[in-house]
Design an enzyme around this catalytic site. Structure first.
Site, PDB file in Angstrom:
ATOM      1  N   SER A   1     -26.289 -11.300 -19.286  1.00  0.00           N
ATOM      2  CA  SER A   1     -26.926 -11.844 -17.886  1.00  0.00           C
ATOM      3  C   SER A   1     -25.500 -11.847 -17.328  1.00  0.00           C
ATOM      4  CB  SER A   1     -27.358 -12.729 -17.790  1.00  0.00           C
ATOM      5  OG  SER A   1     -27.631 -13.312 -18.124  1.00  0.00           O
ATOM      6  N   ASP A   2     -25.224 -12.091 -15.901  1.00  0.00           N
ATOM      7  CA  ASP A   2     -24.022 -12.443 -15.571  1.00  0.00           C
ATOM      8  C   ASP A   2     -24.783 -14.456 -15.873  1.00  0.00           C
ATOM      9  OD1 ASP A   2     -21.518 -13.387 -14.493  1.00  0.00           O
ATOM     10  OD2 ASP A   2     -21.520 -11.300 -12.496  1.00  0.00           O
ATOM     11  N   CYS A   3     -23.378 -15.352 -15.389  1.00  0.00           N
ATOM     12  CA  CYS A   3     -23.960 -16.406 -15.720  1.00  0.00           C
ATOM     13  C   CYS A   3     -23.687 -17.235 -14.162  1.00  0.00           C
ATOM     14  CB  CYS A   3     -22.291 -16.822 -16.110  1.00  0.00           C
ATOM     15  SG  CYS A   3     -21.135 -16.150 -17.413  1.00  0.00           S
TER      16      CYS A   3
ATOM     17  N   ALA B   1     -27.341 -15.911 -14.319  1.00  0.00           N
ATOM     18  CA  ALA B   1     -28.559 -15.152 -13.630  1.00  0.00           C
ATOM     19  C   ALA B   1     -29.546 -14.942 -13.656  1.00  0.00           C
ATOM     20  CB  ALA B   1     -27.406 -13.421 -13.578  1.00  0.00           C
TER      21      ALA B   1
END
Length: 780
Positions: A299-301, A303
């Site tokens: 995931s993006d941070c 997300a």
């Protein structure tokens, strides 16, 4: 809970909502219709509809031999089987702690990024921004660049333990569809084919070609439709089916199918009402079942936390954790999964079997990176530490910088300048004396500003540029040096006066203006360096305008009034609108930030040591008012060269040369194209000028027939060709019936289809400069 019930549909139970099998009902409730009717949509039904996109991908692990991949997977599964649930959950963050009893060391899944060079202290080579390198239209050279980048990752791995799992490159979400996007410098192009070719070359350079080990992990991001920055963690990108299949998904599909990328990053945003990090259609059905993705999703941070925190999709972090992993997310850049996945398992929101499958995928990646093997066993261990910012890598940076430079205008052959005839030169502008690298940059030891490169051209020692002290974590550090003060440089032959004239953002300063205008009077030429920086657009912040900020336009006009031989040099992190300059100045050159060797690269072009052959990889518009609503994702609403109906400042593919090229003798095999068939084109390219040079030959098509709107033009092939003066070469392309550019996504049939009609075959120097054309018939 009322808000959350309204979001997911009150008729959907939370337990069913959180499971993969029941997720189709949620997609139907939120109106997602990418593949099937809402009434029938389920993961089983989507499988049948997805077959129209292509059969389930055959297992393919790229350069990693299948037998070695399977050995790594079984080894990972064996380790996972020995873990307690608590130990398993601990491994889902970007920092996975050691498990001593299993001899499993700690591991960083987010050790750094390498978008255009490793983000690290020097020595490290910082190459041009991706949007700059895209202007080279040279996949082979870009693969060489990222082979060098991964070499430097390994050198720091040997030297200080730098991790091999990195969270970029490539960036392939298509925010490049709109120049206002804050991260436009991170992608290669607005065109899905050009993005695909260059992203695949990037992955091959990063991940290597060894059958046993990954050199490092490429990471295709941000999946998907994460194309606004200001509201990226709250917004829902409303994407119609045609735009999704014909445009936004193509770069990611190429990264998986052709590049065999090992990591895909899910994005912050929702798409059509569902957070992408919680969407099993995206992360499992499409990525894994359809495209054959064999790696792990990160995931993006953070997300995963955003599923609850900003999207309010479910009320608790335990539910968000279950939702993400059930959907196919394997690693959380952040702490939501390691903190709340155990609670989700205790509440039976996720099965331990699903946790095992997910953890096995990420642990397989660690094994393929050699994390559990003796380093000496890994062939990449032989990479020498002295490759770091080596002369060879700096020369490669200079070469990709030169090939990425664009000659926008050159009236009366103003350029190149003849250095031997120059006695006085003015170097002006806020971008002249600083080596800007752009976002996600390391801190190289060697930085060559445009002023430095010009001074060295005349044998003058550049001034030292003080580097601001760096504090804090690597992602917060700024690599740019501070600008040198205004001053005059000279030797026995030439006098060069540097004046900043203005700042990037500030209002007009009369004293700075007067000094710049005075410097421009009476000199042989005035070079004015302008552009945007991360003060204007960056991660988390979009632009609202396209013109140069501050007093830069006024500075250019004042300098031109003082000296008719004023040459504009663009050095920017994004495309800019220079309408007045294009209409009035004799020459414009430059482009995006060209890396740590930008000064040498630009001097090579300005003074003729290198003949520019770069072509713009996005459309450069005249005014922001020409663009659709920033949040519109329908590509057919006037976006990109494919659907824009106006006259751009610089058309997609535009770029001039110091020589001239003639296109002739187009030959096409056949007059029709039917199922299973293909047509071949060949044409003659001749350098009719007096200098050697490069030309990017571009092959476009336009399809007519049927009732749906089709692109004005669409790129289906290109080749960068080097020719000596007077030389000629045959250039060939092939167009097959199954090329996606011939097809469109039929929203009734939920399939790519071809209509009977005609195809205009067009070959030219840009999308607006077609030199040869022929029409053929297209049949179903």
């Amino acid at each position: 809970m009322a808000e959350h019930e309204s979001k997911v549909g009150s008729n959907v139970s939370r337990r069913r909502f959180l499971t993969l099998a029941g997720y189709g009902a949620v997609m139907a409730a939120t109106g997602v219709r990418l593949m099937e009717t809402a009434e029938a949509q389920s993961m089983h039904g989507a499988d049948a509809a997805a077959a129209s996109v292509g059969e389930n991908a055959a297992p393919d692990t790229g350069p990693i031999a299948m037998e070695h991949f399977e050995v790594a997977r079984q080894r990972a599964a064996g380790i996972v089987a020995k873990m307690t649930l608590e130990e398993k959950v601990s491994q889902f963050g970007n920092t996975a702690p050691a498990i001593p009893r299993l001899n499993l060391p700690a591991f960083e899944y987010y050790s750094s990024e390498a978008l255009h060079g490793l983000i690290h202290k020097g020595p490290i080579t910082s190459f041009p921004l991706p949007l700059a390198m895209g202007c080279s239209w040279n996949p082979e050279l870009i693969q060489r660049v990222f082979t060098a980048v991964s070499d430097e990752v390994w050198a720091w791995h040997k030297k200080e333990g730098q991790g091999l799992a990195i969270f970029s490159p490539p960036t392939v979400n298509m925010g490049t569809r709109d120049p206002r996007w804050g991260r436009i410098g991170e992608n290669y192009s607005e065109d899905p084919l050009l993005v695909s070719k260059l992203a695949v070359a990037t992955i091959h350079g990063i991940q290597g070609d060894n059958p046993h080990y990954l050199k490092a992990t490429g990471c295709a991001k941000h999946f998907i439709a994460n194309d606004t920055e200001d509201d990226r963690e709250e917004t829902s990108a409303e994407v119609d089916p045609r735009s999704f299949w014909e445009y936004y998904s193509r770069g990611f599909e190429a990264c998986v199918r052709e590049g065999r990328v090992f990591t895909v990053m899910s994005s912050y945003n929702e798409m059509n009402g569902i957070p992408t990090t919680a969407n099993p259609f995206l992360l499992t059905e499409l990525l894994r079942n359809r495209w054959g993705f064999r790696g792990y999703v990160v995931s993006d941070c953070d997300a995963v936390g955003d599923i609850t925190r900003t999207h309010h999709f479910v009320p608790t972090y335990a539910e968000a954790a279950a939702l993400a992993v059930n959907a196919g997310c394997d690693i959380n850049c952040g702490n939501t999964l390691p903190h709340f996945l155990g609670e989700a398992a205790d509440k039976m929101l996720i099965s331990e079997e699903t946790i095992d499958q997910s953890l096995t995928r990420s642990l397989t990646g660690r094994i393929l990176l050699g994390d559990l093997d003796p380093q000496e066993q890994n062939p990449y261990y032989s990479i020498p530490i002295d490759c770091l910012e080596s002369p060879a890598h700096r020369e490669l940076c200079r070469q990709i910088g030169r090939e990425s430079a664009v000659l926008f205008k050159n009236e009366s052959n103003t350029l190149p300048l003849d250095a031997s005839s120059i006695t006085k030169l003015a170097v002006i502008g806020p971008m002249a004396a600083v080596c800007h690298l752009g976002n996600y940059s390391g801190r190289p030891d060697h930085l060559v500003s445009p002023l430095d490169g010009i001074l060295e051209q005349f044998g003058i020692q550049p001034p030292s540029q003080p580097v601001a002290p760096q504090k804090g974590p690597w992602w917060a550090q700024k690599p740019a040096t501070t600008a040198v003060p205004a001053q005059t440089f000279s030797n026995a032959k030439v006098q060069i006066e540097y004046q900043p004239g203005c700042t990037v953002l500030g209002d007009k300063d009369e004293k700075l203006f007067d000094a710049a205008v005075h410097a421009a009077r009476g000199v042989d030429a005035a070079l004015v360096f302008v552009g945007d920086t991360q003060q204007i657009d960056r991660e988390g912040h979009d632009r609202t305008f396209l013109h140069l900020p501050g007093a830069q336009h006024e500075l250019v006009q004042a300098v031109f009034a003082a000296n008719a031989k004023t040459i504009l040099v663009i050095s920017s992190n994004c495309p800019v609108s220079v309408v007045w300059e294009q209409e009035n100045l004799p020459a414009i050159v430059g482009g995006m930030f060209l890396g740590e060797e930008q000064g040498h690269a630009l001097a090579d072009v300005i003074f003729g040591a290198y003949n520019p052959g770069g072509k713009v990889d996005t459309t450069w518009y005249r005014h922001a008012s020409e663009l659709p609503d920033f949040h519109s994702y329908n590509i057919r609403y006037g976006r990109t060269y494919m659907y824009f109906q106006g006259v751009p400042l610089y058309a997609f593919g535009h770029g001039l040369s110091y020589t001239s090229f003639q296109y002739s003798d187009l030959k096409v095999t056949g007059s029709s194209l039917g199922p299973g068939g293909s047509v071949s084109l060949e044409m003659q390219l001749s350098n009719t000028g007096k200098r050697e040079g490069d030309e990017v030959v571009q092959f476009y098509i336009h399809v007519t027939g049927g009732t749906v709107q089709r692109p004005n033009k669409q790129l289906v092939g290109f080749e960068r060709v080097h020719l000596a003066a007077g030389a000629s070469r045959t250039v060939q392309f092939t167009l097959s019936h199954d090329d996606l550019a011939l097809r469109y996504w039929d929203e009734e049939q939920y399939a790519f289809v071809v209509d009977d009609g005609t195809v205009d075959l067009m070959v030219g120097s840009s999308s607006a400069d077609i030199r040869l054309r022929q029409q053929i018939k297209l049949s179903v």
